[in-house]
Each structure stands twice: as structure tokens, then as C-alpha cells.
Design an enzyme around this catalytic site. Sequence first.
Site, PDB file in Angstrom:
ATOM      1  N   TYR A 122      32.824  29.798  32.215  1.00  0.00           N
ATOM      2  CA  TYR A 122      32.398  30.130  33.565  1.00  0.00           C
ATOM      3  C   TYR A 122      33.574  30.548  34.424  1.00  0.00           C
ATOM      4  O   TYR A 122      34.740  30.392  34.035  1.00  0.00           O
ATOM      5  CB  TYR A 122      31.635  28.958  34.196  1.00  0.00           C
ATOM      6  N   LYS A 133      38.182  27.971  30.125  1.00  0.00           N
ATOM      7  CA  LYS A 133      37.335  27.461  31.208  1.00  0.00           C
ATOM      8  C   LYS A 133      35.895  27.274  30.723  1.00  0.00           C
ATOM      9  O   LYS A 133      35.021  28.078  31.023  1.00  0.00           O
ATOM     10  CB  LYS A 133      37.399  28.411  32.414  1.00  0.00           C
ATOM     11  N   GLU A 191      46.146  17.610  35.907  1.00  0.00           N
ATOM     12  CA  GLU A 191      45.579  18.359  37.039  1.00  0.00           C
ATOM     13  C   GLU A 191      44.466  17.538  37.668  1.00  0.00           C
ATOM     14  O   GLU A 191      44.149  16.450  37.195  1.00  0.00           O
ATOM     15  CB  GLU A 191      45.053  19.721  36.560  1.00  0.00           C
ATOM     16  N   LEU A 240      44.119  24.044  33.120  1.00  0.00           N
ATOM     17  CA  LEU A 240      43.552  25.360  33.403  1.00  0.00           C
ATOM     18  C   LEU A 240      44.586  26.173  34.187  1.00  0.00           C
ATOM     19  O   LEU A 240      45.213  25.650  35.107  1.00  0.00           O
ATOM     20  CB  LEU A 240      42.268  25.234  34.223  1.00  0.00           C
TER      21      LEU A 240
HETATM   22  N1  PMP Z   1      41.840  23.018  37.002  1.00  0.00           N
HETATM   23  C1  PMP Z   1      40.558  22.758  36.699  1.00  0.00           C
HETATM   24  C2  PMP Z   1      40.269  21.719  35.673  1.00  0.00           C
HETATM   25  C3  PMP Z   1      39.516  23.456  37.327  1.00  0.00           C
HETATM   26  O1  PMP Z   1      38.242  23.205  37.001  1.00  0.00           O
HETATM   27  C4  PMP Z   1      39.832  24.416  38.328  1.00  0.00           C
HETATM   28  C5  PMP Z   1      38.763  25.153  39.079  1.00  0.00           C
HETATM   29  N2  PMP Z   1      37.845  25.769  38.277  1.00  0.00           N
HETATM   30  C6  PMP Z   1      41.179  24.657  38.611  1.00  0.00           C
HETATM   31  C7  PMP Z   1      42.157  23.942  37.938  1.00  0.00           C
HETATM   32  C8  PMP Z   1      41.592  25.667  39.647  1.00  0.00           C
HETATM   33  O2  PMP Z   1      41.442  26.970  39.173  1.00  0.00           O
HETATM   34  P1  PMP Z   1      41.173  28.196  40.149  1.00  0.00           P
HETATM   35  O3  PMP Z   1      42.309  28.200  41.134  1.00  0.00           O
HETATM   36  O4  PMP Z   1      41.203  29.368  39.273  1.00  0.00           O
HETATM   37  O5  PMP Z   1      39.862  27.935  40.803  1.00  0.00           O
END
Ligand code: PMP
Length: 286
Positions: free
Chosen positions: A32, A150, A182, A206
Site C-alpha cells: 500500500y 510496505k 521506527e 520503512l
Molecule cells: N515507518 C512505517 C512503519 C510506516 O508505516 C510509515 C508510514 N506509512 C512510515 C515509516 C513513514 O513513511 P512515509 O513518510 O512515507 O509516510
Amino acid sequence: MRTVYLNGDYLPETEAKVSIFDRAFLMADGVYEVTSVLGGKLIDFDGHAVRLERSLTELDMRSPVTKDQLLEIHRELVRVNGIEDGLVYLQITRGAPDDRDFIFPDPETTPPTIVLFTQNKPGLADSPLARKGIKVISVDDLRWHRRDIKTVQLLYPSMGKMMAKKAGADDAWMVMDGYVTEGTSNNAYFIKGNRIVTRARSHDILHGITRAAVLRYAEEAQMEVEERNFTIAEAQEADEAFITSASAFVMPVVEIDGVALGDGTPGPRALRLREIYLDESRKAAI
Ligand code: PMP
């Protein structure tokens, strides 16, 4: 009622139906993206499209649409749903074979499922939480070891948020082998002096699209970036902390496991980074 997109059709949300044999439903076999919308325009669409492609490739999946088509679908949904500020959620799954089986279905006969829907969030960038800052707790990182993909396997992050909620906090930072990976749905940082510290990119986290942008803007905020492992104890002794994600942008963290950072209010550097991020993102929005 929302108009959503499913496998080539724009439909009322109540008419969009997916098979019980869909691989995402049975096996969390899907990926996603979430792209934010400010002033009716998409923030960092390109970054999300590139990461989507990478997630699909890593899982041996094919995209049912081109990047141009994807942009067109995003824009059409924003338009028909009248979204000024909000989010576009996109999910692509390995599709629905005619039975449950661990073996991947043949992509020639089982096309992927693609779903997009909007979430209306008026005033998304003007969150009262950003003025107050959030409290986080630490939890063990019990996720699988390809967090750079993701996927829709969000059970553990969801449990992490529930643990935070039970503890009277807003979110959880996950810890593996003593080091913060994270947040449950965001990347984690602390600031000491004029230095931003965050974990380096690897399979452990991620690769946030917001993370990439904020680290690019650090120089503009006269700050240095250090990508390395850090502990909860180190972050608790920092001047400031924050998280980033497509939906929260840059969100100050004011408390970690019950320890207040500084005077317990959002730090000036995190707020400055938020301002720069929002300004630059609005300028580059499409
Ligand atoms: N880490 C994780 C585990 C996440 O789910 C997300 C958001 N989807 C992020 C980091 C942040 O990523 P982004 O800045 O691309 O939204």
C-alpha cells in the site's frame, strides 16, 4: 458517499466488493501507499509511486497500472470527492485466485487487485497535536524483517498503537536489539544541538518518503544529519524529538517512556522543520 476506485472502475464505496479469496484478505499479500493532499494537490506523489514500484518488485508482483494512470486515478478521486485536505490510500494485492493456496497464483490468470480511496481530513496540516506534541512509549519490535517493503501486514503496528493508548500515550517507538527502529507508522528522530539523529535505511525500517524530504531540508534549517542506531535512553536525553510520515508530516515528540524532553513542549527545531517541510511540499505539490 465516497467514490472509490476498484480494478478500473469508479464506484460508490458500498458497491466496491473484493473476493473472500483475495490474497490480501487471507495472507496479507499486498502492498500500500498513503499520499497526502493539501489544497487539493498531491504531496510527493512521485516518491510514493517509486516506492510502490519497489515494494511490488521485491514481492514479485506486477502493477496493474502505469505511473501516469496512477496519477490520473489519484487526481480523479481527489476531484470527485472534493478533497481539499486529506489522504489517498492505495492498495495492490496479489489478486484473488479461485481457492486458498500458499503458492503464488499465476499472474497471467490471476490479475492483481487495485483499490484506492480518499480520506477527507480538513485542516490536516493544522493539527492541534502538532502544537502540543505527542507522547511515545517503547515496545519490542516484533515485526518481520523486511520492513522496507510496505506491506499491509499491520497487525503488530496496530497492537503497538493500542499498547500506547492503554499507557496514555499517543504512539509507540519500536526497539530491536536495544535500538529504536521506527514508530508504528512513522520514522523516529531526536535532535541534540544542531544534529538530527535517525536510524539509517536498511531492511529494518520503512524508507519514509517524508523522511527523505525532511533530511533533504535539514540543511535549509542549518542542521546536520547523522544516520545511525540510537537507544531510547539517548533519545530521552535529547533536546527534542519528532516523527515523520505522509499523514503527520513532522510531528514533535515531547515525552518518551514517561520522560519529558526539554520543558515538555514541542522544540523550536522540530517546529521549524515542520514549517519548511509543509512550505516546500505545498510548492512542489501536483
Ligand atoms: N515507518 C512505517 C512503519 C510506516 O508505516 C510509515 C508510514 N506509512 C512510515 C515509516 C513513514 O513513511 P512515509 O513518510 O512515507 O509516510
